[in-house]
Motif scaffolding. Structure first.
Motif, short mmCIF file in Angstrom:
data_model
loop_
_atom_site.label_atom_id
_atom_site.label_comp_id
_atom_site.label_asym_id
_atom_site.label_seq_id
_atom_site.Cartn_x
_atom_site.Cartn_y
_atom_site.Cartn_z
N UNK A 38 9.88 -4.31 14.72
CA UNK A 38 10.43 -3.46 15.76
C UNK A 38 10.86 -2.18 15.06
N UNK A 40 12.61 1.00 14.82
CA UNK A 40 13.62 1.91 15.36
C UNK A 40 13.39 3.35 14.91
N UNK A 98 13.57 -4.84 11.27
CA UNK A 98 14.21 -4.00 12.28
C UNK A 98 15.38 -3.22 11.67
N UNK A 99 16.19 -3.92 10.86
CA UNK A 99 17.34 -3.24 10.25
C UNK A 99 16.86 -2.16 9.29
N UNK A 100 15.80 -2.49 8.53
CA UNK A 100 15.28 -1.50 7.58
C UNK A 100 14.78 -0.26 8.33
N UNK A 102 15.95 0.97 10.97
CA UNK A 102 17.11 1.79 11.33
C UNK A 102 17.50 2.68 10.15
N UNK A 104 15.45 3.76 7.85
CA UNK A 104 14.43 4.81 7.77
C UNK A 104 14.72 5.90 8.80
N UNK A 105 15.13 5.48 10.01
CA UNK A 105 15.45 6.46 11.06
C UNK A 105 16.58 7.39 10.60
N UNK A 220 15.74 9.82 19.30
CA UNK A 220 16.35 8.57 19.76
C UNK A 220 16.01 8.26 21.21
N UNK B 61 22.46 -4.98 18.52
CA UNK B 61 22.40 -3.55 18.25
C UNK B 61 23.28 -2.81 19.25
N UNK B 242 24.93 5.03 16.45
CA UNK B 242 25.09 5.09 15.00
C UNK B 242 26.30 4.30 14.53
N UNK B 248 26.34 -2.88 11.54
CA UNK B 248 25.23 -3.71 11.11
C UNK B 248 24.98 -3.53 9.61
N UNK B 291 21.12 1.04 2.88
CA UNK B 291 20.72 -0.03 3.79
C UNK B 291 19.35 -0.58 3.42
N UNK B 292 18.39 0.32 3.25
CA UNK B 292 17.02 -0.11 2.95
C UNK B 292 16.94 -0.80 1.59
N UNK B 295 18.40 -4.29 1.64
CA UNK B 295 17.49 -5.25 2.30
C UNK B 295 16.35 -5.64 1.37
#
Lengths: 291, 328
Positions: A38, A40, A98-100, A102, A104-105, A220, B61, B242, B248, B291-292, B295
Motif C-alpha cells: 500500500x 502512501x 505501508x509504514x515504509x 509513509x 518515503x512520502x 496527500x 493510520x 502527520x 506510528x 523510519x525507513x 524498518x
C-alpha cells in the motif's frame, strides 16, 4: 445560466476530476496487486510530476510534449530509484511496506519543499478557447485533461491485456510463486509495475498542473482519493478503479456544485462504509482467497 | 544449578527511571525541558494506544483522528463549565464508542482495508472540525480551554501540569502491561500471530480486535483531551495525518512487542525534532529516513536489541554454569 448548462458543466468537471482519480487509483491498485504494497507515497509522485511540468513548461517554456515526456520520465526514474532502495525490501510484507511508504512520502514531500519552496505556482494553460456544442460550452483546458487521461487508460489496458509483459504482470498479480515457476522473471516485473504506476501518477499531476496550482503539499489529497476509490472498486482491480474513480469524481462535482465540498467528503466516506458493509470485496473486485 | 535466580535488576531499573522522571522539574535547566517531558508523557499514552491495537494485529493510520475528537469533546464540555477532570474521561469514552462502532464495521476486513478506512476517518474528523465552525471555531480552533483543576488546585503552569501528565502516562503504562498479561492480552497476541488458528480454537477474533481498537482509540481520545487542556488550545491542525504518522513512527522505531518499545520510541523521537530544529526543513526528511532505515535494519524496533542482548547474556551465563558443573 440555465439548469441544463450547469448540469452539463458539472458532469464535465466531474469527469475531469474523476479521470485524474482513475489515473491515480489505477497506479495505486497495480502496485498493491502486484507488489502487495500500500503506497502512501503514491501522491508524492503526482506532486513530483506536476512540479517538474510546472518548471519545464511554465518557467522554462519548453514545448508541451517535450515537457510532458521529461516530467513523466524523470518521475519514473525517481520511482525506479525508490523501488530499488526501499520498496523492493518490503515486497509482500504489507504492514512494514505501508509504514515504509509513509517514510518515503515524508522524504519526498519535504525534499520538494526544500528544493522549490512552499509557495504555490500556477502553470499557464496549455490550450485556451472553448468547444461549443448546441449552445453548451466546454472549455478545452478541461477536455484536454479528460482526453489525455482516456488515452493513458486505454494504452495501459492494451499493455496489460495484449502484450507479453502485460500477461506476465497479470500472472504475478495472481500468484508470484507460480508465475516464477512458469519462467516469468518476477524480479523484472516488480519494478516495471511500480514504475508504470508511478508514471500514471506523474501523468495525472502533469494534466492537473495547468488546471490547479502546484505546491509540495498537493500529493496527500489524491492519495486519500485513491484509497477511497480502491476500497470502493476493489483492491487490485483495474476496472474497479475506473468505475470508483468516475463515481467519486461525479459525487464530488455534484455535491460541490449543489451542496458543499465538505459534505461531498463525508458522503464519500459513507459510500465507503456502505460498500464495506454490503460488498466487502469492492464493487468490481473478486473475493480473495486467503492463503 | 541451571535456574538463574530472579534478579532484582529490572525493578531497580524501573524505580530509578520513574524517580528520575518524577524529579525532572527540580533539576531541569529550564522550563522547556519540563514542557518536552510533558509532551513525551502525552505521546507515550498515544503510542501505547497504538501499541494495543497493533498487539491484536492491526495498524491504525487514523490515531490522530481519535485524539482530535477527544480534544474537541473535552474542550467544548469544559468551556460549558463541566469540570475538566471529568471531561477528560468523557473524551476517552466518546472516542472509544466511535471506535467500537467503526471497528465493528471495518474490522471484518483484511488489514489493509482497515488501515485505509481508519485513515479516511481521521481525514473526515479534520474536515468536520473545519466545517462545523459554529461549534468548533473552524480553522481558528478553540482558544482559552480551561485548565485542569484537582480539588481546587489549578494545573496552570508547566511544573504543575507535568506531575499529572506523568501519573496519567505511568497509569496507562501499568494498565497496558497488565492487559498484555491478562487472558485478553493473550488472545490479542494469538490473533495477531495467526488469526485463523485462533478463530479455530474458539476465540472470536473479530471481537478481540474490536475491543483492542476500542481501548487503543479511547486512550487516544483521553490523551488528546489531556494535551488540549495543557496547551489550552485545539484546532483542526492539532492532529493531522502527520501526527498519526509520528505516533506510528515512535511505535515502529521503539518496537511493537511489549510495553518497553513505546517507551523507547517516545524517549528517542520526542526530543528529535527539537534537536533537529537547527537543520530547518531537513528535520522531516531525517524523520522519514529514520523510519525507513529502522524498518530495514531493526524491523522489531530498538527495544528488541535490548531483548536480544539480554537473552544472549542469559545463554552465556547458563552455559558458563553448565561448564562449571561439569568440571569436577
Amino acid at each position: 445560466m440555465s439548469m441544463e448548462i450547469i448540469l452539463v458543466q458539472t458532469i464535465v468537471n466531474g469527469l475531469m476530476v474523476g479521470m485524474i482519480y482513475v489515473l491515480m487509483a489505477i497506479g495505486f491498485t497495480m502496485v498493491f496487486g502486484i507488489m502487495r504494497i500500500v503506497n502512501f507515497a503514491h501522491g508524492e509522485f503526482y506532486m513530483a510530476g506536476a512540479f517538474l511540468f510546472a518548471i519545464l513548461y511554465g518557467s522554462n517554456n519548453l514545448p508541451f510534449f517535450i515537457s510532458v515526456l521529461l516530467a513523466v520520465g524523470a518521475t519514473a526514474l525517481l520511482g525506479l530509484l525508490m523501488e530499488r532502495i526501499v520498496f523492493r525490501k518490503f515486497r509482500g510484507n504489507e504492514l512494514n511496506g505501508m509504514i515504509a511508504s509513509v517514510g518515503v512520502a515524508l522524504i519526498l514531500q519535504n525534499s520538494a519543499l526544500l528544493l522549490w519552496g512552499s509557495s504555490a505556482r500556477t502553470v499557464p494553460p496549455v490550450i485556451s478557447g472553448v468547444l461549443s456544442v448546441g449552445g453548451i460550452v466546454f472549455p478545452w483546458s478541461r477536455l484536454v485533461v479528460i482526453i489525455g487521461a482516456i488515452v493513458a487508460v486505454v494504452s495501459l489496458n492494451l499493455l496489460i491485456g495484449h502484450t507479453r509483459i502485460g500477461r506476465a504482470m497479470r500472472a504475478v498479480a495472481q500468484d508470484a510463486e507460480i508465475a516464477q515457476v512458469q519462467g516469468i522473471r518476477v524480479d523484472v516485473i516488480f519494478p516495471v509495475a511500480f514504475v508504470l504506476g508511478v508514471s500514471l501518477a506523474a501523468f495525472a499531476g502533469v494534466l492537473m498542473a495547468p488546471v490547479l496550482s502546484v505546491s509540495p503539499f498537493i500529493g496527500l489529497a489524491p492519495t486519500l482519493k485513491a484509497f477511497v476509490i480502491v476500497v470502493i472498486g476493489g483492491l487490485g482491480s483495474v476496472p474497479g478503479a475506473v468505475a470508483g474513480g468516475l463515481l467519486i469524481g461525479l459525487i464530488e462535482s455534484f455535491a460541490g456544485t449543489f451542496v458543499s465540498a465538505s459534505l461531498s467528503e463525508i458522503l464519500q466516506f459513507l459510500v465507503v462504509i456502505a460498500v464495506v458493509l454490503l460488498r466487502p470485496q469492492g464493487l468490481l473486485g473478486r473475493k480473495e482467497r486467503e492463503a | 544449578m541451571i535456574s538463574v535466580a530472579t534478579k532484582p535488576m529490572p525493578y531497580v531499573g524501573i524505580a530509578a527511571a520513574v524517580g528520575v522522571a518524577a524529579l525532572l522539574p527540580w533539576f531541569a535547566p529550564n522550563q522547556f525541558y519540563v514542557h518536552l517531558a510533558t509532551i513525551g508523557c502525552i505521546n507515550l499514552m498515544l503510542v501505547l494506544g497504538l501499541a494495543i491495537i497493533a498487539r491484536a494485529g492491526q495498524l491504525s493510520m487514523g490515531h490522530g483522528g481519535f485524539a482530535l475528537v477527544g480534544g474537541y469533546v473535552s474542550a467544548l464540555l469544559s468551556m460549558k463549565g463541566w469540570p475538566p477532570l471529568l471531561t477528560l474521561f468523557i473524551a476517552g469514552l466518546v472516542a472509544a464508542v466511535i471506535a467500537a462502532g467503526l471497528g465493528w464495521i471495518i474490522l471484518r476486513l483484511r488489514g489493509v482495508y482497515f488501515v485505509l478506512v481508519a485513515f479516511a476517518f481521521s481525514q473526515i474528523a479534520v474536515l468536520l472540525a473545519l466545517d462545523m465552525s459554529s461549534v468548533t471555531g473552524g480553522a481558528n480552533g478553540l482558544v482559552g480551554v480551561p485548565p485542569i483543576s484537582i480539588f481546587g488546585y489549578v494545573l496552570r503552569a508547566k511544573p504543575q501540569f507535568y506531575p499529572f501528565a506523568l501519573v496519567c502516562a505511568l497509569t496507562t503504562l501499568l494498565l497496558t502491561w497488565l492487559l498484555y498479561r491478562s487472558p485478553l492480552g493473550t488472545m490479542m497476541a494469538a490473533t495477531a500471530e495467526n488469526q485463523r488458528l485462533t478463530e479455530s480454537s474458539g476465540i472470536d477474533t473479530h471481537r478481540v480486535q474490536v475491543i483492542a481498537f476500542t481501548i487503543g482509540s479511547g486512550i487516544a481520545g483521553f490523551a488528546g483531551a489531556l494535551s488540549t487542556h495543557y496547551l489550552r488550545f485545539i484546532s483542526p491542525d492539532s492532529y493531522t495525518f502527520w501526527e498519526s504518522v509520528s505516533y506510528l513512527t515512535m511505535l515502529v522505531v521503539g518496537g511493537r512487542d511489549g510495553v518497553l518499545g513505546p517507551v523507547v520510541g517516545v524517549l528517542v523521537l520526542t526530543p528529535l525534532p527539537e534537536l533537529l530544529r537547527s537543520t530547518e526543513g531537513l528535520q522531516h526528511i531525517i524523520y522519514g529516513a529514520v523510519l525507513v532505515l529502522c524498518l530495514m535494519f531493526v524491523p522489531n524496533g530498538l527495544a528488541s536489541l535490548v531483548q536480544t542482548w539480554r537473552s544472549r547474556q542469559r545463554v552465556a551465563r547458563t552455559s558458563a554454569a553448565l561448564v562449571a558443573e561439569e568440571v569436577p
